[in-house]
Scaffold this motif. Structure first.
Motif, mmCIF file in Angstrom:
data_model
loop_
_atom_site.group_PDB
_atom_site.id
_atom_site.type_symbol
_atom_site.label_atom_id
_atom_site.label_comp_id
_atom_site.label_asym_id
_atom_site.label_seq_id
_atom_site.Cartn_x
_atom_site.Cartn_y
_atom_site.Cartn_z
ATOM 1 N N GLU A 213 -63.308 10.566 38.330
ATOM 2 C CA GLU A 213 -63.971 9.239 38.422
ATOM 3 C C GLU A 213 -65.293 9.274 37.495
ATOM 4 O O GLU A 213 -65.809 8.507 37.124
ATOM 5 N N LYS A 214 -65.072 10.579 36.828
ATOM 6 C CA LYS A 214 -66.335 10.754 35.770
ATOM 7 C C LYS A 214 -65.743 10.543 34.266
ATOM 8 O O LYS A 214 -66.571 10.357 33.485
ATOM 9 N N ARG A 215 -64.358 10.387 34.331
ATOM 10 C CA ARG A 215 -63.676 10.291 32.919
ATOM 11 C C ARG A 215 -63.979 8.984 32.294
ATOM 12 O O ARG A 215 -64.146 7.924 32.659
ATOM 13 N N TRP A 216 -63.870 9.111 30.869
ATOM 14 C CA TRP A 216 -63.975 7.740 29.852
ATOM 15 C C TRP A 216 -62.329 7.163 29.724
ATOM 16 O O TRP A 216 -61.905 7.711 28.950
ATOM 17 N N PHE A 217 -62.061 6.568 30.426
ATOM 18 C CA PHE A 217 -60.850 5.641 30.320
ATOM 19 C C PHE A 217 -60.835 4.621 29.566
ATOM 20 O O PHE A 217 -62.041 3.830 29.490
ATOM 21 N N PRO A 218 -59.957 4.062 28.950
ATOM 22 C CA PRO A 218 -58.636 4.945 28.495
ATOM 23 C C PRO A 218 -59.038 6.049 27.399
ATOM 24 O O PRO A 218 -59.290 5.868 26.312
ATOM 25 N N GLU A 219 -58.638 7.139 27.845
ATOM 26 C CA GLU A 219 -59.286 8.483 27.307
ATOM 27 C C GLU A 219 -58.502 8.455 25.994
ATOM 28 O O GLU A 219 -58.755 9.077 24.981
ATOM 29 N N VAL A 282 -71.301 13.605 22.297
ATOM 30 C CA VAL A 282 -71.099 12.459 23.368
ATOM 31 C C VAL A 282 -70.171 13.130 24.276
ATOM 32 O O VAL A 282 -69.197 13.566 24.023
ATOM 33 N N GLY A 283 -70.427 12.897 25.604
ATOM 34 C CA GLY A 283 -69.800 13.522 26.673
ATOM 35 C C GLY A 283 -69.679 12.852 27.773
ATOM 36 O O GLY A 283 -70.592 11.882 27.993
ATOM 37 N N VAL A 284 -69.014 12.990 28.820
ATOM 38 C CA VAL A 284 -69.128 12.495 30.280
ATOM 39 C C VAL A 284 -70.124 13.539 30.902
ATOM 40 O O VAL A 284 -70.612 14.488 30.356
ATOM 41 N N ASP A 285 -70.196 12.944 32.364
ATOM 42 C CA ASP A 285 -71.098 13.819 33.151
ATOM 43 C C ASP A 285 -70.260 15.199 33.365
ATOM 44 O O ASP A 285 -69.462 15.476 34.353
ATOM 45 N N THR A 286 -70.574 16.342 32.585
ATOM 46 C CA THR A 286 -69.938 17.531 32.701
ATOM 47 C C THR A 286 -70.909 18.447 32.023
ATOM 48 O O THR A 286 -72.123 18.174 31.584
ATOM 49 N N MET A 305 -69.309 7.450 37.972
ATOM 50 C CA MET A 305 -69.658 7.102 39.178
ATOM 51 C C MET A 305 -70.960 7.848 39.528
ATOM 52 O O MET A 305 -71.680 7.976 40.591
ATOM 53 N N SER A 306 -70.987 8.794 38.470
ATOM 54 C CA SER A 306 -72.558 9.475 38.862
ATOM 55 C C SER A 306 -73.822 8.913 38.830
ATOM 56 O O SER A 306 -73.802 7.801 38.109
ATOM 57 N N LEU A 307 -74.777 9.490 39.576
ATOM 58 C CA LEU A 307 -75.906 8.441 39.598
ATOM 59 C C LEU A 307 -77.090 8.972 38.683
ATOM 60 O O LEU A 307 -77.427 10.389 38.842
ATOM 61 N N GLU A 308 -77.693 8.300 37.529
ATOM 62 C CA GLU A 308 -78.281 8.955 36.732
ATOM 63 C C GLU A 308 -79.704 9.472 37.180
ATOM 64 O O GLU A 308 -80.041 10.420 36.687
ATOM 65 N N HIS A 309 -80.345 8.824 38.211
ATOM 66 C CA HIS A 309 -81.393 9.486 38.618
ATOM 67 C C HIS A 309 -81.580 10.839 39.371
ATOM 68 O O HIS A 309 -82.428 11.355 39.751
ATOM 69 N N LEU A 310 -80.371 11.136 39.746
ATOM 70 C CA LEU A 310 -80.024 12.302 40.526
ATOM 71 C C LEU A 310 -79.689 13.407 39.456
ATOM 72 O O LEU A 310 -80.200 14.639 39.627
ATOM 73 N N ILE A 311 -78.718 13.166 38.741
ATOM 74 C CA ILE A 311 -78.145 14.265 37.996
ATOM 75 C C ILE A 311 -77.850 14.024 36.493
ATOM 76 O O ILE A 311 -77.401 14.697 35.664
ATOM 77 N N GLN A 312 -78.595 13.038 35.825
ATOM 78 C CA GLN A 312 -78.357 12.942 34.143
ATOM 79 C C GLN A 312 -79.137 14.140 33.536
ATOM 80 O O GLN A 312 -79.868 14.685 33.956
ATOM 81 N N ALA A 320 -78.504 8.818 29.224
ATOM 82 C CA ALA A 320 -77.230 8.532 30.062
ATOM 83 C C ALA A 320 -77.020 6.790 30.206
ATOM 84 O O ALA A 320 -77.930 5.932 30.154
ATOM 85 N N VAL A 321 -75.982 6.513 29.771
ATOM 86 C CA VAL A 321 -75.477 5.147 29.625
ATOM 87 C C VAL A 321 -74.227 4.790 30.490
ATOM 88 O O VAL A 321 -73.343 5.817 30.552
#
Length: 375
Positions: A213-219, A282-286, A305-312, A320-321
């Motif tokens: 759910e964190k990936r940048w599709f279509p990869e 440039v990366g996903v939430d990793t 799906m990650s929430l910026e205010h908690l884990i960016q 985070a965009v």
């Protein structure tokens, strides 16, 4: 009322009832370890100074699972003098190994930044003078300085502030730059050169994550498209990731010939050093996005799906965009139906944001629009 941790530290060092060692148990995930570094730096500045007043030098020891300890495996001795990987059953630490050591050579403090009940139980049984850490598991009695961590509506970095205040009296946490002088990774640039890097500025592409759910599709369109765009602009591009991400990395590199693929070829400190020397990331939430931001590099994190205010990712030039939640045009390519917007961020947008951050990092600003621009 419990004594301030700094006072307790000095009292214990004066009595000589414990070794001048501070053990910190770090979380399992790389990003969470990076989030704990500002707390570590703030605590070290205060406690090292307090110990120095007594003519004592503290030894800092990192303990954790493979990732939590491996981050510090090449660190400067003044930062982390020893890195201990816990052993035991699959996925479980072995507190008895630590207990045997601590009963013989008791440290002055054990700080538990994970939710390991076994670790703090071992510290309690060894009668370690200062025991601070996460007490959401209803075991506050085992700690001298407990704090609440889970399920708070604030960023993870901020969750350590109450513990820092209990241990030092400080009320704010300061950024700790992730540099090769801190974490090591001196072999990073030679590794890059052997992989074909010619010295040009390079951009790291942190494409991999176990969370679909964190990936940048279509990869297979987005990452090669971004890599080719950046190479056309004169940059080298470097894929970084863990060994289990090598098959996808090979596919992405083949779709953008010239992309340097270091996936699965670096230690964690080397990966951090690659990030430190980069133009940006440039990366996903990793975890690698967190490393880049923590190194102070321009970092664009594509949130799904990650929430910026908690884990960016946290850093001076990190953004985070996410894309819009709705389709914006006819014939729009399908995205990830489980996604939260990252699939609607184009390679061009990601590159443009990265360049804007790089300008800011250099103290420059984006120029005004041309007079021919539409209004």
């Amino acid at each position: 009322m419990k004594a301030n941790g700094t006072q307790a530290l000095k009292e214990s060092l004066r009595r000589g009832d414990a070794l001048p060692e501070v053990w910190i148990r770090f979380p399992r995930q790389l990003g969470d370890v990076i989030f704990a570094l500002p707390f570590l730096g703030s605590l070290q500045r205060e406690w090292n100074a307090a110990a120095a007043e007594l003519g004592v030098t503290l030894k800092w020891v990192a303990v954790g699972h493979a990732i939590g300890a491996a981050v510090f495996s090449e660190a400067a001795e003044s930062v982390i003098a020893e890195s201990v990987i816990e052993t035991g059953g699959v996925g479980k630490p072995d507190p008895w190994m630590l207990l045997r050591r601590w009963r013989k050579d008791r440290p002055v403090a054990v700080i538990n930044l994970s939710q390991s009940v076994r670790l703090i139980l071992a510290a309690w049984m060894a009668r370690v003078p200062i025991r601070g850490g996460i007490a959401d598991n209803n075991l506050s009695l085992l700690y001298t300085h407990p704090f609440k961590y889970r399920d708070l509506p604030i960023h993870i970095v901020q969750r350590y502030q109450p513990l820092l205040e209990k241990l030092t009296g400080l009320t704010d946490i300061r950024w700790l730059p992730i540099t090769p002088d801190l974490l090591g990774g001196k072999g990073a640039l030679p590794l890059l050169r052997r992989a074909g890097w010619d010295g040009r500025p390079y951009v790291v592409l942190a494409f991999g994550t176990r969370g679909e759910e964190k990936r940048w599709f279509p990869e297979h369109e987005n990452w090669p498209g971004l890599s080719q765009l950046l190479m056309d602009q004169g940059f080298a591009t470097v894929l970084l990731g863990s060994p289990d991400e090598k098959p996808l990395a090979s596919e992405l590199a083949a779709l953008a010939p010239g992309t340097i693929d270091l996936t699965g070829q670096t230690t964690i400190p080397e990966a951090c050093a690659v990030q430190y020397h980069a133009y940006g990331c440039v990366g996903v939430d990793t975890g690698l996005s967190h490393c880049s931001a923590g190194a102070g590099r321009p970092t664009v994190t594509l949130m799904n799906m990650s929430l910026e205010h908690l884990i960016q990712p946290q850093g001076p030039f990190s953004v985070a965009v996410r894309g819009p939640a709705m389709g914006l045009g006819e014939g729009e390519r399908p995205g990830n139906p489980r996604g939260g917007g990252a699939h609607r961020i184009t390679p061009l947008r990601a590159a443009n944001i990265l360049h804007a951050l790089a300008l800011e990092a250099r103290g420059e600003q984006v120029g005004p629009p041309s007079t021919s621009a539409g209004v």
